[in-house]
Design a protein around this motif. Structure first.
Motif, PDB file in Angstrom:
ATOM      1  N   ASP A  64      -5.069  21.692 -20.873  1.00  0.00           N
ATOM      2  CA  ASP A  64      -5.204  22.601 -19.935  1.00  0.00           C
ATOM      3  C   ASP A  64      -6.659  23.021 -19.989  1.00  0.00           C
ATOM      4  O   ASP A  64      -7.461  22.911 -19.024  1.00  0.00           O
ATOM      5  CB  ASP A  64      -4.403  23.887 -19.768  1.00  0.00           C
ATOM      6  CG  ASP A  64      -4.478  24.611 -18.558  1.00  0.00           C
ATOM      7  OD1 ASP A  64      -4.406  24.033 -17.683  1.00  0.00           O
ATOM      8  OD2 ASP A  64      -5.126  25.736 -18.621  1.00  0.00           O
ATOM      9  N   ARG A  65      -7.406  23.428 -21.082  1.00  0.00           N
ATOM     10  CA  ARG A  65      -8.752  23.529 -21.130  1.00  0.00           C
ATOM     11  C   ARG A  65      -9.774  22.505 -20.786  1.00  0.00           C
ATOM     12  O   ARG A  65     -10.536  22.532 -20.029  1.00  0.00           O
ATOM     13  CB  ARG A  65      -8.828  24.055 -22.902  1.00  0.00           C
ATOM     14  CG  ARG A  65      -8.303  25.592 -22.784  1.00  0.00           C
ATOM     15  CD  ARG A  65      -8.619  26.167 -24.154  1.00  0.00           C
ATOM     16  NE  ARG A  65      -9.698  27.069 -24.167  1.00  0.00           N
ATOM     17  CZ  ARG A  65      -9.791  28.327 -23.522  1.00  0.00           C
ATOM     18  NH1 ARG A  65      -8.637  28.502 -22.809  1.00  0.00           N
ATOM     19  NH2 ARG A  65     -10.814  29.132 -23.385  1.00  0.00           N
ATOM     20  N   THR A  67      -8.863  19.974 -19.071  1.00  0.00           N
ATOM     21  CA  THR A  67      -8.596  19.650 -17.769  1.00  0.00           C
ATOM     22  C   THR A  67      -9.545  20.666 -16.774  1.00  0.00           C
ATOM     23  O   THR A  67      -9.841  20.170 -15.663  1.00  0.00           O
ATOM     24  CB  THR A  67      -7.103  19.903 -17.173  1.00  0.00           C
ATOM     25  OG1 THR A  67      -6.353  18.977 -17.801  1.00  0.00           O
ATOM     26  CG2 THR A  67      -6.861  19.640 -15.795  1.00  0.00           C
ATOM     27  N   GLN A  68      -9.417  22.059 -17.182  1.00  0.00           N
ATOM     28  CA  GLN A  68     -10.341  23.013 -16.331  1.00  0.00           C
ATOM     29  C   GLN A  68     -11.585  22.553 -16.337  1.00  0.00           C
ATOM     30  O   GLN A  68     -12.593  22.704 -15.687  1.00  0.00           O
ATOM     31  CB  GLN A  68     -10.116  24.299 -17.104  1.00  0.00           C
ATOM     32  CG  GLN A  68      -8.776  24.958 -16.977  1.00  0.00           C
ATOM     33  CD  GLN A  68      -8.435  25.415 -15.606  1.00  0.00           C
ATOM     34  OE1 GLN A  68      -9.287  25.269 -14.548  1.00  0.00           O
ATOM     35  NE2 GLN A  68      -7.253  25.154 -15.160  1.00  0.00           N
ATOM     36  N   GLU A 107     -17.401  24.397 -14.041  1.00  0.00           N
ATOM     37  CA  GLU A 107     -15.782  24.662 -13.706  1.00  0.00           C
ATOM     38  C   GLU A 107     -14.972  25.524 -14.966  1.00  0.00           C
ATOM     39  O   GLU A 107     -14.205  25.906 -14.416  1.00  0.00           O
ATOM     40  CB  GLU A 107     -15.070  23.299 -13.507  1.00  0.00           C
ATOM     41  CG  GLU A 107     -15.692  22.473 -12.390  1.00  0.00           C
ATOM     42  CD  GLU A 107     -16.923  21.284 -12.744  1.00  0.00           C
ATOM     43  OE1 GLU A 107     -17.256  20.822 -11.911  1.00  0.00           O
ATOM     44  OE2 GLU A 107     -17.473  21.524 -13.813  1.00  0.00           O
ATOM     45  N   PHE A 108     -15.425  25.213 -16.248  1.00  0.00           N
ATOM     46  CA  PHE A 108     -14.685  25.827 -17.135  1.00  0.00           C
ATOM     47  C   PHE A 108     -15.281  27.061 -17.490  1.00  0.00           C
ATOM     48  O   PHE A 108     -14.435  28.095 -17.520  1.00  0.00           O
ATOM     49  CB  PHE A 108     -15.079  25.027 -18.632  1.00  0.00           C
ATOM     50  CG  PHE A 108     -14.227  25.647 -19.531  1.00  0.00           C
ATOM     51  CD1 PHE A 108     -12.899  25.358 -19.858  1.00  0.00           C
ATOM     52  CD2 PHE A 108     -14.774  26.393 -20.584  1.00  0.00           C
ATOM     53  CE1 PHE A 108     -12.264  25.912 -20.756  1.00  0.00           C
ATOM     54  CE2 PHE A 108     -14.143  26.945 -21.758  1.00  0.00           C
ATOM     55  CZ  PHE A 108     -12.686  26.759 -21.781  1.00  0.00           C
ATOM     56  N   PHE A 111     -13.498  28.916 -14.560  1.00  0.00           N
ATOM     57  CA  PHE A 111     -11.989  29.368 -15.227  1.00  0.00           C
ATOM     58  C   PHE A 111     -12.323  30.282 -16.077  1.00  0.00           C
ATOM     59  O   PHE A 111     -11.330  31.736 -15.800  1.00  0.00           O
ATOM     60  CB  PHE A 111     -11.538  27.990 -15.739  1.00  0.00           C
ATOM     61  CG  PHE A 111     -10.207  28.376 -16.670  1.00  0.00           C
ATOM     62  CD1 PHE A 111      -9.086  28.499 -16.156  1.00  0.00           C
ATOM     63  CD2 PHE A 111     -10.354  28.377 -18.133  1.00  0.00           C
ATOM     64  CE1 PHE A 111      -8.093  28.925 -16.808  1.00  0.00           C
ATOM     65  CE2 PHE A 111      -9.233  28.465 -19.032  1.00  0.00           C
ATOM     66  CZ  PHE A 111      -8.247  28.617 -18.314  1.00  0.00           C
ATOM     67  N   GLU A 115     -10.710  34.305 -15.260  1.00  0.00           N
ATOM     68  CA  GLU A 115      -9.857  34.885 -15.985  1.00  0.00           C
ATOM     69  C   GLU A 115      -9.970  36.336 -16.477  1.00  0.00           C
ATOM     70  O   GLU A 115      -9.276  36.993 -16.804  1.00  0.00           O
ATOM     71  CB  GLU A 115      -9.444  34.027 -17.357  1.00  0.00           C
ATOM     72  CG  GLU A 115      -8.615  32.673 -17.158  1.00  0.00           C
ATOM     73  CD  GLU A 115      -7.509  32.905 -16.831  1.00  0.00           C
ATOM     74  OE1 GLU A 115      -6.595  33.741 -17.324  1.00  0.00           O
ATOM     75  OE2 GLU A 115      -6.886  32.321 -15.657  1.00  0.00           O
ATOM     76  N   ARG A 123      -2.985  34.011 -14.725  1.00  0.00           N
ATOM     77  CA  ARG A 123      -3.034  32.946 -14.199  1.00  0.00           C
ATOM     78  C   ARG A 123      -2.418  31.891 -14.949  1.00  0.00           C
ATOM     79  O   ARG A 123      -2.414  32.018 -16.166  1.00  0.00           O
ATOM     80  CB  ARG A 123      -4.613  32.496 -13.925  1.00  0.00           C
ATOM     81  CG  ARG A 123      -4.607  31.091 -13.275  1.00  0.00           C
ATOM     82  CD  ARG A 123      -6.135  30.745 -13.463  1.00  0.00           C
ATOM     83  NE  ARG A 123      -6.305  29.291 -12.900  1.00  0.00           N
ATOM     84  CZ  ARG A 123      -5.919  28.394 -13.557  1.00  0.00           C
ATOM     85  NH1 ARG A 123      -5.481  28.290 -14.708  1.00  0.00           N
ATOM     86  NH2 ARG A 123      -6.342  27.257 -12.994  1.00  0.00           N
ATOM     87  N   THR A 125      -1.446  28.218 -16.469  1.00  0.00           N
ATOM     88  CA  THR A 125      -2.274  27.243 -16.955  1.00  0.00           C
ATOM     89  C   THR A 125      -1.565  25.943 -16.119  1.00  0.00           C
ATOM     90  O   THR A 125      -0.354  26.043 -15.861  1.00  0.00           O
ATOM     91  CB  THR A 125      -2.251  26.921 -18.451  1.00  0.00           C
ATOM     92  OG1 THR A 125      -1.050  26.770 -18.790  1.00  0.00           O
ATOM     93  CG2 THR A 125      -2.728  28.113 -19.191  1.00  0.00           C
ATOM     94  N   VAL A 126      -2.213  24.816 -15.930  1.00  0.00           N
ATOM     95  CA  VAL A 126      -1.948  23.824 -15.189  1.00  0.00           C
ATOM     96  C   VAL A 126      -1.002  23.078 -15.963  1.00  0.00           C
ATOM     97  O   VAL A 126       0.151  22.635 -15.394  1.00  0.00           O
ATOM     98  CB  VAL A 126      -3.089  22.779 -15.292  1.00  0.00           C
ATOM     99  CG1 VAL A 126      -2.511  21.366 -14.540  1.00  0.00           C
ATOM    100  CG2 VAL A 126      -4.177  23.293 -14.417  1.00  0.00           C
ATOM    101  N   ASP A 132      -2.415  32.192 -19.754  1.00  0.00           N
ATOM    102  CA  ASP A 132      -3.566  31.756 -20.977  1.00  0.00           C
ATOM    103  C   ASP A 132      -4.165  33.013 -21.253  1.00  0.00           C
ATOM    104  O   ASP A 132      -4.291  33.972 -20.367  1.00  0.00           O
ATOM    105  CB  ASP A 132      -4.613  30.910 -20.314  1.00  0.00           C
ATOM    106  CG  ASP A 132      -5.067  30.018 -21.394  1.00  0.00           C
ATOM    107  OD1 ASP A 132      -4.842  30.433 -22.583  1.00  0.00           O
ATOM    108  OD2 ASP A 132      -6.068  29.394 -21.107  1.00  0.00           O
TER     109      ASP A 132
END
Length: 191
Positions: A64-65, A67-68, A107-108, A111, A115, A123, A125-126, A132
Motif C-alpha cells: 500500500d505504501r 502504491t501511494q 503523492e506519498f 498521503f 492521514e 482512511r 488502505t488500498v 493505516d
C-alpha cells in the motif's frame, strides 16, 4: 505478534524490495513476494520465523505504501505491477527503499499529510482494507515543532523508533510547506 524488524531479511526495506523485484518480472502478487522472501531466507540458512499470514499482512502494508508513492500500481485480482517511477527508484536504491525514500514523492507526502489532518482519520488502505497508522500524533508534533522554531535535532524520540521518523517527516513537511509559502493541504486541493 512478533516485530519483523527483529529478524534478518524481514525489515521494511526487505519487504519493499521483494515487492519491487517480483514486480519487475511482470504482474505479481503478495504470494510471489512471500515466495521471494522465503527464498532469501533459505539462501542464508534462516527459517521463516513467523506464520505466512503475518508476513503477508506486512507485505500488504508495504504494498500500500509503495502504491501511494506510485512505485507500484494495482493490476487486477489483487495483483500489482511496477511503474516507470518504481523502476527508476529501484535502480537508484537497489538495496531497497523505506519511508524516507518514499517521502521524496509528492503523492506519498500527500498521503501522509491527509492521514495527519487533511482528511478524516480512519482512511482505509488500498490493498489491506485496514486502517493505516502512520504515527499521526508524532507527525503532527514534528509539524508544530517546526512552526514553533525548534530545530530538526529537537526530535524527542529515539533515532531507531518509528515515532522518530514520523516526527522528522512532520518537521520536514512543515519546512517544505514554509519554503513553498503554502500548506501542503492547500496545494493538494489545487491539484
Amino acid at each position: 505478534m512478533m516485530e519483523l524488524k527483529e529478524y534478518p531479511l524481514l525489515h521494511q526495506v526487505d519487504l519493499m524490495l521483494a515487492l519491487l523485484k517480483v514486480a519487475t518480472e511482470g504482474r505479481a502478487t503478495l504470494d510471489d513476494a512471500l515466495s521471494r522472501l522465503k527464498g532469501n531466507l533459505r539462501s542464508v540458512g534462516e527459517p521463516l520465523p513467523v506464520p505466512d499470514s503475518e508476513i503477508r499482512g506486512e507485505l500488504a502494508r508495504a504494498l500500500d505504501r509503495l502504491t501511494q508513492a506510485v512505485l507500484l500500481e494495482p493490476a487486477g485480482d489483487g495483483g500489482f505491477r511496477i511503474t516507470p517511477r518504481g523502476m527508476r527508484t529501484l535502480a537508484e536504491h537497489p538495496g531497497g527503499v523505506d519511508d524516507s525514500v518514499l517521502m521524496r514523492f509528492p503523492e506519498f507526502r500527500a498521503f501522509i499529510d491527509q492521514e495527519s489532518g487533511g482528511r478524516p482519520a480512519g482512511r482505509k488502505t488500498v490493498f489491506t482494507g485496514r486502517t493505516d497508522d502512520p504515527r499521526i500524533i508524532e507527525y503532527d508534533e514534528g509539524y508544530a515543532a517546526f512552526h514553533d522554531g525548534q530545530p530538526l535535532q529537537a526530535n524527542p524520540y529515539e533515532a531507531d523508533r518509528v515515532m522518530h521518523l514520523a516526527w522528522e517527516n512532520g518537521w520536514c513537511q512543515a519546512r517544505d510547506d514554509s519554503l513553498r509559502g503554502e500548506s501542503w493541504s492547500a496545494a493538494v486541493r489545487k491539484a
